[in-house]
Motif scaffolding. Structure first.
Motif, mmCIF file in Angstrom:
data_model
loop_
_atom_site.group_PDB
_atom_site.id
_atom_site.type_symbol
_atom_site.label_atom_id
_atom_site.label_comp_id
_atom_site.label_asym_id
_atom_site.label_seq_id
_atom_site.Cartn_x
_atom_site.Cartn_y
_atom_site.Cartn_z
ATOM 1 N N TYR A 155 0.808 -1.218 0.000
ATOM 2 C CA TYR A 155 0.000 0.000 0.000
ATOM 3 C C TYR A 155 0.843 1.271 0.000
ATOM 4 C CZ TYR A 155 -3.385 -3.524 1.393
ATOM 5 O OH TYR A 155 -4.165 -4.653 1.443
ATOM 6 N N LEU A 156 2.129 1.129 -0.251
ATOM 7 C CA LEU A 156 3.014 2.285 -0.142
ATOM 8 C C LEU A 156 2.658 3.373 -1.155
ATOM 9 C CD1 LEU A 156 5.372 3.249 1.546
ATOM 10 C CD2 LEU A 156 6.926 2.239 -0.125
ATOM 11 N N GLU A 157 2.354 2.981 -2.381
ATOM 12 C CA GLU A 157 1.986 3.967 -3.393
ATOM 13 C C GLU A 157 0.713 4.709 -2.988
ATOM 14 O OE1 GLU A 157 0.831 4.193 -8.161
ATOM 15 O OE2 GLU A 157 1.588 2.329 -7.284
ATOM 16 N N HIS A 158 -0.241 3.972 -2.407
ATOM 17 C CA HIS A 158 -1.495 4.590 -1.989
ATOM 18 C C HIS A 158 -1.279 5.575 -0.845
ATOM 19 C CE1 HIS A 158 -3.818 2.097 -4.619
ATOM 20 N NE2 HIS A 158 -3.409 0.985 -4.040
ATOM 21 N N THR A 159 -0.490 5.192 0.136
ATOM 22 C CA THR A 159 -0.269 6.094 1.271
ATOM 23 C C THR A 159 0.464 7.350 0.825
ATOM 24 O OG1 THR A 159 1.715 4.845 1.885
ATOM 25 C CG2 THR A 159 -0.310 4.281 3.034
ATOM 26 N N ASN A 160 1.414 7.200 -0.069
ATOM 27 C CA ASN A 160 2.150 8.376 -0.524
ATOM 28 C C ASN A 160 1.335 9.259 -1.459
ATOM 29 O OD1 ASN A 160 4.791 8.525 0.730
ATOM 30 N ND2 ASN A 160 5.164 6.523 -0.183
ATOM 31 N N VAL A 196 -5.819 -2.266 7.763
ATOM 32 C CA VAL A 196 -6.290 -3.554 8.270
ATOM 33 C C VAL A 196 -6.515 -4.507 7.103
ATOM 34 C CG1 VAL A 196 -8.066 -4.750 9.598
ATOM 35 C CG2 VAL A 196 -7.448 -2.387 10.178
ATOM 36 N N THR A 197 -5.848 -5.643 7.153
ATOM 37 C CA THR A 197 -6.109 -6.727 6.206
ATOM 38 C C THR A 197 -6.196 -8.026 7.002
ATOM 39 O OG1 THR A 197 -3.744 -7.042 5.777
ATOM 40 C CG2 THR A 197 -4.942 -5.588 4.290
ATOM 41 N N GLY A 198 -7.396 -8.615 7.018
ATOM 42 C CA GLY A 198 -7.588 -9.815 7.825
ATOM 43 C C GLY A 198 -7.384 -9.516 9.278
ATOM 44 N N ASP A 199 -6.470 -10.237 9.904
ATOM 45 C CA ASP A 199 -6.198 -10.035 11.334
ATOM 46 C C ASP A 199 -4.873 -9.324 11.561
ATOM 47 O OD1 ASP A 199 -4.491 -12.040 10.561
ATOM 48 O OD2 ASP A 199 -5.102 -13.471 12.113
ATOM 49 N N GLU A 200 -4.436 -8.557 10.555
ATOM 50 C CA GLU A 200 -3.163 -7.849 10.662
ATOM 51 C C GLU A 200 -3.324 -6.354 10.381
ATOM 52 O OE1 GLU A 200 0.266 -11.076 9.421
ATOM 53 O OE2 GLU A 200 -0.639 -9.843 7.822
ATOM 54 N N LEU A 201 -2.406 -5.592 10.962
ATOM 55 C CA LEU A 201 -2.246 -4.182 10.650
ATOM 56 C C LEU A 201 -0.936 -4.002 9.889
ATOM 57 C CD1 LEU A 201 -3.057 -2.469 14.086
ATOM 58 C CD2 LEU A 201 -4.570 -2.602 12.098
ATOM 59 N N HIS A 202 -1.010 -3.321 8.766
ATOM 60 C CA HIS A 202 0.194 -2.937 8.024
ATOM 61 C C HIS A 202 0.435 -1.462 8.336
ATOM 62 C CE1 HIS A 202 0.123 -6.755 5.934
ATOM 63 N NE2 HIS A 202 -1.160 -6.541 5.670
ATOM 64 N N ILE A 203 1.499 -1.192 9.061
ATOM 65 C CA ILE A 203 1.735 0.138 9.613
ATOM 66 C C ILE A 203 2.735 0.901 8.750
ATOM 67 C CG2 ILE A 203 2.539 1.425 11.631
ATOM 68 C CD1 ILE A 203 1.740 -1.037 13.331
ATOM 69 N N TYR A 204 2.349 2.125 8.387
ATOM 70 C CA TYR A 204 3.190 3.022 7.598
ATOM 71 C C TYR A 204 3.369 4.322 8.376
ATOM 72 C CZ TYR A 204 2.077 -0.189 3.794
ATOM 73 O OH TYR A 204 1.943 -1.315 3.025
ATOM 74 N N ASP A 205 4.555 4.904 8.244
ATOM 75 C CA ASP A 205 4.802 6.188 8.906
ATOM 76 C C ASP A 205 5.694 7.030 8.016
ATOM 77 O OD1 ASP A 205 4.658 8.172 10.787
ATOM 78 O OD2 ASP A 205 5.618 7.048 12.400
ATOM 79 N N VAL A 206 5.817 8.306 8.365
ATOM 80 C CA VAL A 206 6.532 9.255 7.531
ATOM 81 C C VAL A 206 7.998 9.308 7.913
ATOM 82 C CG1 VAL A 206 6.675 11.669 6.824
ATOM 83 C CG2 VAL A 206 4.449 10.624 7.213
ATOM 84 N N ALA A 207 8.843 9.148 6.911
ATOM 85 C CA ALA A 207 10.272 9.356 7.117
ATOM 86 C C ALA A 207 10.547 10.855 7.076
ATOM 87 C CB ALA A 207 11.066 8.633 6.030
ATOM 88 N N ALA A 208 11.443 11.294 7.930
ATOM 89 C CA ALA A 208 11.701 12.732 8.033
ATOM 90 C C ALA A 208 12.280 13.300 6.739
ATOM 91 C CB ALA A 208 12.639 13.000 9.202
ATOM 92 N N THR A 209 13.241 12.614 6.147
ATOM 93 C CA THR A 209 13.889 13.119 4.932
ATOM 94 C C THR A 209 14.095 11.973 3.948
ATOM 95 O OG1 THR A 209 15.090 14.727 6.273
ATOM 96 C CG2 THR A 209 15.862 14.384 4.029
ATOM 97 N N PRO A 210 13.493 12.038 2.776
ATOM 98 C CA PRO A 210 12.492 13.024 2.371
ATOM 99 C C PRO A 210 11.154 12.705 3.035
ATOM 100 C CG PRO A 210 12.712 11.385 0.660
ATOM 101 C CD PRO A 210 13.730 11.036 1.720
#
Length: 259
Positions: A4-9, A34-48
């Motif tokens: 989902y990286l392209e979607h989040t960005n 949320v997919t099934g019984d898992e969380l795929h966690i994304y966060d923002v990198a400071a640079t870039p």
């Protein structure tokens, strides 16, 4: 894991376009998908400044289908995050939904906990270990007196009729009693403000407003809609109020200060 990286960005240019609208939109928050019984966690990198995949974690509790929420992630250091399911990325409105949840993240990180501590309903819920009171409180949505009064309140807001707004708010305070009235103003503040932001962003991006909850039968979502209309009314009176969420809460809870 970059499913989902392209979607989040894809959120980033939208966020850049609207981030100056209100302090609640300045910051990007973690996104947990949320997919099934898992969380795929994304966060923002400071640079870039871009999202990156952080980790996969088990869901902390059973979650409803198509969840749209903001809560702390125990498996990510207790960070507050936007929690969604993948179909949110299927439409432009879905990205506004993510920003709606970011508003809740901002509320949590600024003043939400302190304001909750001023509500007897919240203090009693905490003592009982009731962590779902914000969703499950048995509010009398279908009671005839409430339905009539809240419809009159919404109509008075549409007319900008300060006297009628004050009259109906006092009637609601008297009829509902302490806990139900506290519940109403809490939802109007928390969800109403987020809905107000959501609709202003929809307007800015040429998308239709979310009007869900304005018509009977009433439910908790009615306070999202009513709160948004009240915030809009107060914003017209004092444009700086929407940048001070604590003062906004008091203005919503103490309607005699409307004028």
């Amino acid at each position: 894991m970059d499913t989902y990286l392209e979607h989040t960005n894809a959120l980033l240019p939208i966020h850049q376009q609207v981030s100056g609208f209100n302090p609640a939109l300045r910051q990007l928050y973690p996104i947990a998908i949320v997919t099934g019984d898992e969380l795929h966690i994304y966060d923002v990198a400071a640079t870039p400044a871009c999202y990156q995949f952080i980790k996969t974690a088990p869901i902390p509790m059973p979650l409803p289908k198509s969840v749209r929420a903001a809560f702390q992630l125990e498996d990510y250091g207790g960070r507050i995050a936007c929690v969604i399911t993948p179909e949110v990325f299927d439409s432009p409105e879905g990205y506004i939904t993510i920003l709606h949840e970011f508003v809740h993240c901002y509320q949590y990180e600024t003043c939400e906990q302190a304001l909750k501590g001023k509500l007897d309903i919240a203090r009693q819920a905490q003592e009982k270990g009731d962590f779902m009171w914000e969703i499950q409180h048995p509010f009398p949505y279908q009671a005839g007196i409430f339905t009539r009064a809240y419809q009159e309140f919404l109509a008075a807001l549409s007319r900008g009729d300060v006297r009628e707004i004050l009259t109906v708010r006092q009637e609601l305070r008297t009829y509902l009693g302490r806990h139900d009235f506290e519940y109403m103003i809490w939802q109007e503040w928390k969800e109403g403000f987020a809905r107000w932001i959501e609709n202003r962003l929809q307007e800015k991006l040429g998308l239709p407003e979310n009007l869900g909850g304005l018509s009977p039968p009433f439910s908790r979502v009615t306070f999202y809609a009513g709160g948004a209309k009240l915030v809009d009314f107060l914003h017209i009176q004092d444009p700086f109020l929407v940048a001070d969420l604590e003062e906004l809460f008091y203005r919503i809870g103490l309607p005699m200060r409307l004028n």
